[in-house]
Design a protein around this motif. Structure first.
Motif, PDB file in Angstrom:
ATOM      1  N   TYR A  74       0.844  -1.369  -0.300  1.00 49.78           N
ATOM      2  CA  TYR A  74      -0.259  -0.119  -0.266  1.00 49.78           C
ATOM      3  C   TYR A  74       1.413   1.165   0.435  1.00 49.78           C
ATOM      4  O   TYR A  74      -0.024   2.654  -0.387  1.00 49.78           O
ATOM      5  CB  TYR A  74      -0.885  -0.465   1.022  1.00 49.78           C
ATOM      6  CG  TYR A  74      -1.853  -0.802   1.057  1.00 49.78           C
ATOM      7  CD1 TYR A  74      -3.313  -0.484   0.359  1.00 49.78           C
ATOM      8  CD2 TYR A  74      -2.466  -2.028   1.000  1.00 49.78           C
ATOM      9  CE1 TYR A  74      -4.628  -1.050  -0.071  1.00 49.78           C
ATOM     10  CE2 TYR A  74      -3.234  -2.965   1.109  1.00 49.78           C
ATOM     11  CZ  TYR A  74      -4.765  -1.747   0.429  1.00 49.78           C
ATOM     12  OH  TYR A  74      -5.559  -3.350  -0.210  1.00 49.78           O
ATOM     13  N   SER A 341      -2.661   2.003  -7.794  1.00 47.73           N
ATOM     14  CA  SER A 341      -3.350   1.942  -6.918  1.00 47.73           C
ATOM     15  C   SER A 341      -4.313   1.429  -7.665  1.00 47.73           C
ATOM     16  O   SER A 341      -5.194   0.886  -6.853  1.00 47.73           O
ATOM     17  CB  SER A 341      -3.516   3.426  -6.537  1.00 47.73           C
ATOM     18  OG  SER A 341      -2.630   4.129  -5.301  1.00 47.73           O
ATOM     19  N   SER A 345      -6.245  -2.034  -5.264  1.00 49.57           N
ATOM     20  CA  SER A 345      -7.497  -1.717  -5.689  1.00 49.57           C
ATOM     21  C   SER A 345      -8.248  -2.437  -6.682  1.00 49.57           C
ATOM     22  O   SER A 345      -9.672  -2.799  -5.835  1.00 49.57           O
ATOM     23  CB  SER A 345      -7.948  -0.102  -4.604  1.00 49.57           C
ATOM     24  OG  SER A 345      -6.815   0.612  -4.800  1.00 49.57           O
TER      25      SER A 345
END
Lengths: 435, 272
Positions: A74, A341, A345
């Motif tokens: 992350y 990202s 996700s």
């Protein structure tokens, strides 16, 4: 090989040192530079260690393998965005639009893949190209038209946020289907998405051997030319430190598969089944960016423009071209960050890249040791600072709970960034008052 | 004015300007200026504020183009319209603000914009470091500890030294120094003047702009005085004293030296 010596040297300036010893001189010189304000990543690394210990004391299991892996995965988008921002910060400029520019690029990739069934490679290239074009426009407005970068990128920040909302449409988010697995493999989702254990060790071997080769070759070349060298002992210590830390990391990331323990954890889904694929991606960007900044004329000119624009201009450096180029690099890296990202996700929401995305990336660069005032910064700063930022946000999530938790978390994160910027300003003063 | 037939001087001046004119719009800054500089000599260029020193230097350095007049370099008429053209001829100017990047070290500053690269287009740091060390050594500079020090950590005198070394690194033959001692203390001024002398002794032509008469009288071989855009006199150091120079600067004439009566006072439009 020197067809260039101007005159016979009367005094030898190069202070050749005995590469066996000299570690003491080297240490003293290092301390002198630190006191002069060249602290580099020291505060960042200290912060990393202190925070890791602090949070693991407060909450057992904070440093468990799966949690660390989570933080690495992350943290990657922040790190990559910070790498790009460092180029802009080196010129004393700012790009407030990096976050939402990354969002727009990610949405473009998602739209092409999901709605138009575009091949993921093409979609990624298209998104990266959009990033570069965005940077070119910002750079042109800054360098040629002369609008302050603060204003251009604030406007761009807002507009891109709007574009993202329009592109995503009513659904509020676009989810990547399993058929787009290759892009997902960059990060997590299933065991197969991690590097095999052997690949992790192979990567470490390449990095360590490569680093050692560069170091030793550099030292021996400088010795041959009778120049001051880093003592062998220091060079070897650095290589050894890298090998030990790297080995620890690879082992820890593969802990479950190596040791054979169960995959359940307090933190839930993530496992430690190997090094996430994002790690080699970040390493390649780290090495590439570092080479560009430290070993090429282009990189030297970036530092020069950031240090003294007038001096750079008189030296014949094309200041406007340099200024434009850093925005191109920044927006390009922002696009990569957005894509990572998207991969992390497995989808993108209509607020992609908004909120504190940019603030965390700028904070990462500054915490790592890059100056907001221009002229000082390294790509590794993004990695060190990015990990610190990630530890803070994960730790804060554990630490602060209750009704207003998200609010307090933002307050504390903001204060940490302010602290880092204050540190930057103070160390800059220390540097300028020396001599 | 006896600028010719000086014993021990090179036969040919490296730079000879004749009848240089320069105007900015209605402002006539340089009026028929003659000027020479010889290799191996320090030629001081003095004059009050607004006398045209900076303009003359910028014309020599290619920042401004001359309106008319002859610009002879090594006996050849040349046209210098850009700083790059001046550099190519071997003319380097060290401006008062030095133009150094504080965040870069001495080697990086000396090679700024002209970095050496190896076969793979990577910076050849070792070669640059060696050349920089040799240049500093050839100037007998011993005040800097390491050529890998950042300029931010250097004193004013050391910075001036680096700026001068940067100028001579490129096989330059004419070095122009704009007020090199203006911001320096006593000891550092002495060091820099020493360095200026050594440059000339190595065969370079040095043009020194200064307001400090002590510096000028101490180090110059030859003194050129500008007065309101005109060359009041260019004389050998040995032929004048402090008082005469000051009179030339303030009134444009001193006894037999300087501008004739009719010429004095017409240059009221001059600016810096």
């Amino acid at each position: 090989m020197s067809s260039d010596s101007l005159t016979q040297p009367r005094a030898d300036h190069s202070r050749p040192q005995n590469p066996g010893g000299g570690a003491r001189d080297y240490a003293l010189d290092y301390i002198r530079r630190v006191r002069g304000g060249e602290m580099g990543s020291i505060p960042g690394i200290i912060g990393l260690v202190v925070l890791a210990i602090f949070f693991s004391i407060l909450k057992g299991g904070f440093l468990d393998a799966y949690n660390v892996e989570n933080m690495v995965v992350y943290g990657a988008p922040t790190i990559v965005m910070a790498m790009g921002l460092i180029f802009v910060l080196l010129l004393g400029e700012i790009d407030l639009s990096a976050g939402t520019a990354g969002g727009v690029c990610a949405v473009l990739a998602a739209v092409e893949m999901v709605r138009h069934q575009m091949n993921w490679v093409l979609a990624v290239l298209l998104a990266a190209l959009l990033g570069a074009i965005i940077g070119m426009i910002i750079g042109w407005l800054r360098a040629r038209v002369g609008i302050p970068s603060f204003v251009i990128t604030l406007a761009a920040f807002l507009s891109f946020q709007g574009v993202t909302i329009i592109m995503v449409g009513n659904s509020g988010s676009i989810l990547l289907p399993d058929s787009q697995k290759t892009l997902l493999a960059l990060t997590s989702a299933s065991t197969n998405d991690y590097m095999p254990i052997w690949a992790g060790w192979a990567m470490l071997a390449i990095v360590v051997v490569g680093y050692a080769a560069v170091k030793l070759r550099g030292v021996s070349k400088r010795m041959a030319e009778n120049l001051a060298v880093e003592p062998y002992s220091i060079a070897m210590a650095k290589v050894a430190a890298l090998a030990v830390l790297g080995a620890g990391f690879i082992y820890y990331m593969g802990y479950n598969r190596i040791v054979g323990v169960a995959r359940s954890s307090f933190y839930g889904t993530l496992t430690s089944e190997g090094v996430p694929w994002i790690v080699p991606v970040v390493l390649v960007l780290l090495f590439g960016g570092t080479y560009l900044l430290n070993r090429t004329r282009y990189g030297r000119h970036v530092f020069a423009v950031g240090g003294n624009e007038e001096a750079a201009r008189r030296a014949g450096i094309r200041v406007n071209a340099i200024r434009t180029s850093v925005f191109v690099i920044c927006s390009f890296m922002a696009a990569l960050s957005g894509l990572i990202s998207l991969s992390v996700s497995a989808g993108v929401a209509n607020n992609a890249g908004g909120g504190n995305t940019l603030l965390l990336a700028v904070g990462a660069a500054v915490i790592g040791g890059t100056s907001l005032f221009g002229g000082r910064g390294r790509i590794i700063d993004a990695v060190v600072g990015g990990l610190v930022v990630e530890i803070i946000s994960w730790g804060m999530g554990d630490l602060i709970t209750g009704t207003n938790a998200p609010g307090w978390q933002e307050v504390v994160t903001g204060l940490v960034l302010l602290l880092a910027a204050g540190f930057d300003a103070i160390s800059r003063k220390a540097g300028s008052t020396q001599g | 004015m006896s600028v010719d037939a000086v014993p021990g001087r090179a036969a040919e001046p490296i730079l000879r300007l004749r009848g240089i004119e320069k105007s900015f719009g209605p402002v006539h800054v340089l009026r028929s200026v003659d000027f020479t500089a010889y290799p191996g000599e320090v030629t001081a260029l003095v004059g009050d504020n607004g006398a045209g020193k900076s303009t003359l230097v910028k014309c020599i350095g290619g920042t401004y183009s001359i309106d008319s007049g002859e610009y002879l370099y090594k006996g050849q008429q040349v046209h210098v319209h850009t700083p790059r053209a001046a550099s190519a001829l071997g003319i380097e100017i060290v401006y008062q603000d030095l133009a150094l990047c504080e965040n870069l070290d001495i080697v990086q500053n000396m090679f700024l914009g002209r970095e050496e690269v190896d076969g793979r287009r990577a910076l050849d740091e070792n070669k640059m470091e060696r050349m920089a060390s040799q240049t500093l050594a050839s100037l007998s500079v011993r005040t800097v500890k390491s050529v890998r020090q950042k300029v931010a950590s250097l004193s004013g005198g050391q910075r001036q030294t680096v700026a001068i070394a940067k100028a001579v690194l490129w096989n330059s033959e004419l070095v122009i120094l704009d007020e090199p001692t203006a911001a320096l203390g006593v000891a550092q001024t002495a060091q820099v003047l020493d360095l200026v002398r050594r440059l000339a002794d190595q065969g370079l032509a040095v043009i020194l702009i200064s307001h400090n008469m002590n510096d000028v009288l101490q180090v110059a071989d030859n003194i050129a005085v500008l007065y309101l855009g005109q060359m009041a006199a260019q004389v050998q150091r040995s032929e004048v004293n402090h008082t005469q120079i000051v009179e030339l600067i303030t009134a444009g004439r001193s006894g037999d030296l300087g501008l004739t009566g009719s010429a004095v006072g017409v240059g009221n439009g001059a600016t810096a």
